[in-house]
Design a protein around this motif. Structure first.
Motif, PDB file in Angstrom:
ATOM      1  N   SER A 189      11.881  77.174  34.466  1.00  0.00           N
ATOM      2  CA  SER A 189      11.912  76.140  33.438  1.00  0.00           C
ATOM      3  C   SER A 189      12.748  76.612  32.251  1.00  0.00           C
ATOM      4  O   SER A 189      13.008  77.804  32.075  1.00  0.00           O
ATOM      5  N   MET A 190      13.172  75.667  31.417  1.00  0.00           N
ATOM      6  CA  MET A 190      13.957  76.010  30.235  1.00  0.00           C
ATOM      7  C   MET A 190      13.176  76.942  29.317  1.00  0.00           C
ATOM      8  O   MET A 190      13.749  77.867  28.726  1.00  0.00           O
ATOM      9  N   LEU A 191      11.875  76.731  29.203  1.00  0.00           N
ATOM     10  CA  LEU A 191      11.048  77.567  28.341  1.00  0.00           C
ATOM     11  C   LEU A 191      11.065  79.014  28.808  1.00  0.00           C
ATOM     12  O   LEU A 191      11.255  79.945  28.014  1.00  0.00           O
ATOM     13  N   LYS A 192      10.909  79.222  30.124  1.00  0.00           N
ATOM     14  CA  LYS A 192      10.920  80.582  30.655  1.00  0.00           C
ATOM     15  C   LYS A 192      12.328  81.176  30.644  1.00  0.00           C
ATOM     16  O   LYS A 192      12.496  82.394  30.521  1.00  0.00           O
ATOM     17  N   LEU A 193      13.331  80.326  30.774  1.00  0.00           N
ATOM     18  CA  LEU A 193      14.708  80.779  30.727  1.00  0.00           C
ATOM     19  C   LEU A 193      15.021  81.428  29.385  1.00  0.00           C
ATOM     20  O   LEU A 193      15.723  82.436  29.309  1.00  0.00           O
ATOM     21  N   LEU A 194      14.474  80.857  28.326  1.00  0.00           N
ATOM     22  CA  LEU A 194      14.766  81.346  26.978  1.00  0.00           C
ATOM     23  C   LEU A 194      13.746  82.369  26.480  1.00  0.00           C
ATOM     24  O   LEU A 194      14.111  83.293  25.751  1.00  0.00           O
ATOM     25  N   PHE A 195      12.472  82.197  26.883  1.00  0.00           N
ATOM     26  CA  PHE A 195      11.418  83.002  26.280  1.00  0.00           C
ATOM     27  C   PHE A 195      10.542  83.736  27.288  1.00  0.00           C
ATOM     28  O   PHE A 195       9.494  84.269  26.926  1.00  0.00           O
ATOM     29  N   GLY A 196      10.965  83.797  28.555  1.00  0.00           N
ATOM     30  CA  GLY A 196      10.166  84.498  29.554  1.00  0.00           C
ATOM     31  C   GLY A 196       9.987  85.971  29.243  1.00  0.00           C
ATOM     32  O   GLY A 196       8.984  86.583  29.601  1.00  0.00           O
ATOM     33  N   LYS A 197      10.981  86.555  28.581  1.00  0.00           N
ATOM     34  CA  LYS A 197      10.924  87.934  28.096  1.00  0.00           C
ATOM     35  C   LYS A 197      11.634  87.982  26.745  1.00  0.00           C
ATOM     36  O   LYS A 197      12.316  87.021  26.363  1.00  0.00           O
ATOM     37  N   LYS A 198      11.492  89.078  26.036  1.00  0.00           N
ATOM     38  CA  LYS A 198      12.208  89.254  24.777  1.00  0.00           C
ATOM     39  C   LYS A 198      13.646  89.642  25.109  1.00  0.00           C
ATOM     40  O   LYS A 198      13.909  90.759  25.557  1.00  0.00           O
ATOM     41  N   GLN A 199      14.554  88.690  24.911  1.00  0.00           N
ATOM     42  CA  GLN A 199      15.940  88.861  25.323  1.00  0.00           C
ATOM     43  C   GLN A 199      16.539  90.152  24.765  1.00  0.00           C
ATOM     44  O   GLN A 199      16.539  90.386  23.561  1.00  0.00           O
ATOM     45  N   PHE A 200      17.020  91.014  25.658  1.00  0.00           N
ATOM     46  CA  PHE A 200      17.709  92.268  25.382  1.00  0.00           C
ATOM     47  C   PHE A 200      16.801  93.373  24.812  1.00  0.00           C
ATOM     48  O   PHE A 200      17.119  94.554  24.932  1.00  0.00           O
ATOM     49  N   ILE A 201      15.702  93.004  24.198  1.00  0.00           N
ATOM     50  CA  ILE A 201      14.838  94.000  23.560  1.00  0.00           C
ATOM     51  C   ILE A 201      13.900  94.655  24.563  1.00  0.00           C
ATOM     52  O   ILE A 201      13.579  95.841  24.465  1.00  0.00           O
ATOM     53  N   ASP A 202      13.453  93.883  25.546  1.00  0.00           N
ATOM     54  CA  ASP A 202      12.493  94.372  26.543  1.00  0.00           C
ATOM     55  C   ASP A 202      13.229  95.143  27.635  1.00  0.00           C
ATOM     56  O   ASP A 202      14.041  94.578  28.369  1.00  0.00           O
ATOM     57  N   HIS A 203      12.929  96.444  27.760  1.00  0.00           N
ATOM     58  CA  HIS A 203      13.552  97.288  28.784  1.00  0.00           C
ATOM     59  C   HIS A 203      12.563  97.679  29.885  1.00  0.00           C
ATOM     60  O   HIS A 203      12.910  98.423  30.789  1.00  0.00           O
ATOM     61  N   ARG A 204      11.348  97.174  29.801  1.00  0.00           N
ATOM     62  CA  ARG A 204      10.306  97.637  30.721  1.00  0.00           C
ATOM     63  C   ARG A 204      10.540  97.168  32.154  1.00  0.00           C
ATOM     64  O   ARG A 204      10.930  96.016  32.373  1.00  0.00           O
ATOM     65  N   PRO A 205      10.287  98.032  33.129  1.00  0.00           N
ATOM     66  CA  PRO A 205      10.367  97.606  34.535  1.00  0.00           C
ATOM     67  C   PRO A 205       9.375  96.483  34.801  1.00  0.00           C
ATOM     68  O   PRO A 205       8.326  96.384  34.155  1.00  0.00           O
ATOM     69  N   ASP A 206       9.722  95.619  35.744  1.00  0.00           N
ATOM     70  CA  ASP A 206       8.869  94.493  36.118  1.00  0.00           C
ATOM     71  C   ASP A 206       8.522  94.666  37.597  1.00  0.00           C
ATOM     72  O   ASP A 206       9.406  94.947  38.411  1.00  0.00           O
ATOM     73  N   PRO A 207       7.258  94.515  37.978  1.00  0.00           N
ATOM     74  CA  PRO A 207       6.883  94.704  39.385  1.00  0.00           C
ATOM     75  C   PRO A 207       7.596  93.748  40.337  1.00  0.00           C
ATOM     76  O   PRO A 207       7.671  94.002  41.536  1.00  0.00           O
ATOM     77  N   ARG A 208       8.141  92.661  39.810  1.00  0.00           N
ATOM     78  CA  ARG A 208       8.849  91.686  40.655  1.00  0.00           C
ATOM     79  C   ARG A 208      10.329  92.009  40.793  1.00  0.00           C
ATOM     80  O   ARG A 208      11.038  91.358  41.563  1.00  0.00           O
ATOM     81  N   GLU A 209      10.832  92.990  40.057  1.00  0.00           N
ATOM     82  CA  GLU A 209      12.273  93.210  40.002  1.00  0.00           C
ATOM     83  C   GLU A 209      12.825  93.794  41.304  1.00  0.00           C
ATOM     84  O   GLU A 209      12.115  94.457  42.055  1.00  0.00           O
ATOM     85  N   ALA A 210      14.099  93.513  41.528  1.00  0.00           N
ATOM     86  CA  ALA A 210      14.800  94.035  42.695  1.00  0.00           C
ATOM     87  C   ALA A 210      15.966  94.888  42.234  1.00  0.00           C
ATOM     88  O   ALA A 210      16.642  94.572  41.247  1.00  0.00           O
ATOM     89  N   ALA A 211      16.190  95.995  42.941  1.00  0.00           N
ATOM     90  CA  ALA A 211      17.306  96.892  42.661  1.00  0.00           C
ATOM     91  C   ALA A 211      18.283  96.831  43.828  1.00  0.00           C
ATOM     92  O   ALA A 211      17.994  96.244  44.873  1.00  0.00           O
ATOM     93  N   PHE A 212      19.425  97.482  43.658  1.00  0.00           N
ATOM     94  CA  PHE A 212      20.491  97.387  44.648  1.00  0.00           C
ATOM     95  C   PHE A 212      21.056  98.761  44.990  1.00  0.00           C
ATOM     96  O   PHE A 212      21.117  99.650  44.134  1.00  0.00           O
ATOM     97  N   GLU A 213      21.461  98.900  46.241  1.00  0.00           N
ATOM     98  CA  GLU A 213      22.130 100.119  46.694  1.00  0.00           C
ATOM     99  C   GLU A 213      23.622  99.803  46.735  1.00  0.00           C
ATOM    100  O   GLU A 213      24.100  99.149  47.665  1.00  0.00           O
TER     101      GLU A 213
END
Length: 275
Positions: A189-213
């Protein structure tokens, strides 16, 4: 009904003469895709040499901005001055300008359908070169969670689909940091697009995140509405070096930049959002 992000199935592909249905469906589902061996090792070395020439010229001339976009400066492992983020490099190298005419880039426009896309070679920041090194005097080691959409709002524009296309000039296994994404969040949603995390300030890993080789020469494409970040390398100095070129594929009204372009005011926050 609450939207859920799909469980990520990490796969890599080869870009041929046309996109396959599997590739289109994969990107539509996850908002990111990786193509192997887009450029050769020799071509990567050529680009690194070209970028080195541009960097040397800009350092010698005391250049701080290109087309209104500030450069990011730091120190290399020997303590010498370096530029860690360079924009519009295609405007300062015939080799890089010619590279953006590669017909394979035209295939990627299909990921934006039904919108009509175009290569942003003279819009936004053009062909950007990001040079990450992890060391005490580096100014550019990581980048916090963000989407690429708020920039459009800052510029008084409607949020439209766009792609960020990355050409990787170094081997970067996930163990050395690098790109992290939240697959499927391009459909949030637009709300989560803008405010789902603190843009650029939040560096914490997320359990849902995917990395790449990632290997040298690989191509990654992600939807600009996708939450993504750049993880800091656990290594230091030369072992942490990661070099990536990014070019946007965009939609909407054509808005080229020039030497008279003003600096977008969101760059005032650069010291806060990068480390």
């Amino acid at each position: 009904m609450k939207k859920t992000t799909p469980k990520f199935e990490y796969k890599t592909f080869t870009l041929g003469e046309a996109l396959t249905e599997e590739q289109k469906q994969y990107f539509q589902k996850y908002g990111v895709i990786q193509f192997k061996n887009f450029i050769s090792n020799e071509t990567a070395e050529l680009f690194i040499a070209e970028l080195g020439k541009i960097e040397a010229n800009w350092l010698a001339e005391g250049v701080e901005k290109i087309n209104g976009i500030p450069l990011k400066f730091g120190k290399d492992p020997e303590g010498k001055d370096m530029i860690q983020r360079m924009c519009f490099t295609n405007k300062h190298s015939d080799v890089l300008a010619e590279f953006l005419k590669d017909p394979r880039f035209e295939l990627l426009l299909e990921f934006l359908e039904p919108y009509e896309g175009r290569m942003g070679s003279d819009e936004k920041d053009g062909l950007v070169f990001n040079h990450y090194i992890n060391q005490p005097n580096s100014k550019f080691t990581q980048m916090g969670w963000h989407t690429d959409s708020p920039r459009d709002l800052f510029l008084g524009q409607k949020i439209l689909p766009m792609l960020n296309v990355g050409i990787h000039l170094d081997k970067c296994p996930s163990s050395n940091g690098g790109l992290r994404v939240l697959p499927g969040t391009q459909n949030q949603s637009m709300l989560k697009l803008l405010f789902g995390k603190k843009q650029f300030i939040d560096h914490r890993p997320d359990p849902r995140e995917a990395a790449f080789e990632i290997d040298r020469g690989d191509l990654t494409i992600h939807d600009g509405r996708l939450w993504h970040r750049v993880e800091v390398s656990p290594n230091f100095g030369e072992k942490s070096r990661r070099r990536v070129m990014y070019v946007p594929i965009i939609t909407g009204k054509y808005k080229p930049k020039s030497s008279t372009s003003k600096t977008p005011f969101y760059h005032r926050f650069a010291k806060v959002v990068t480390k």
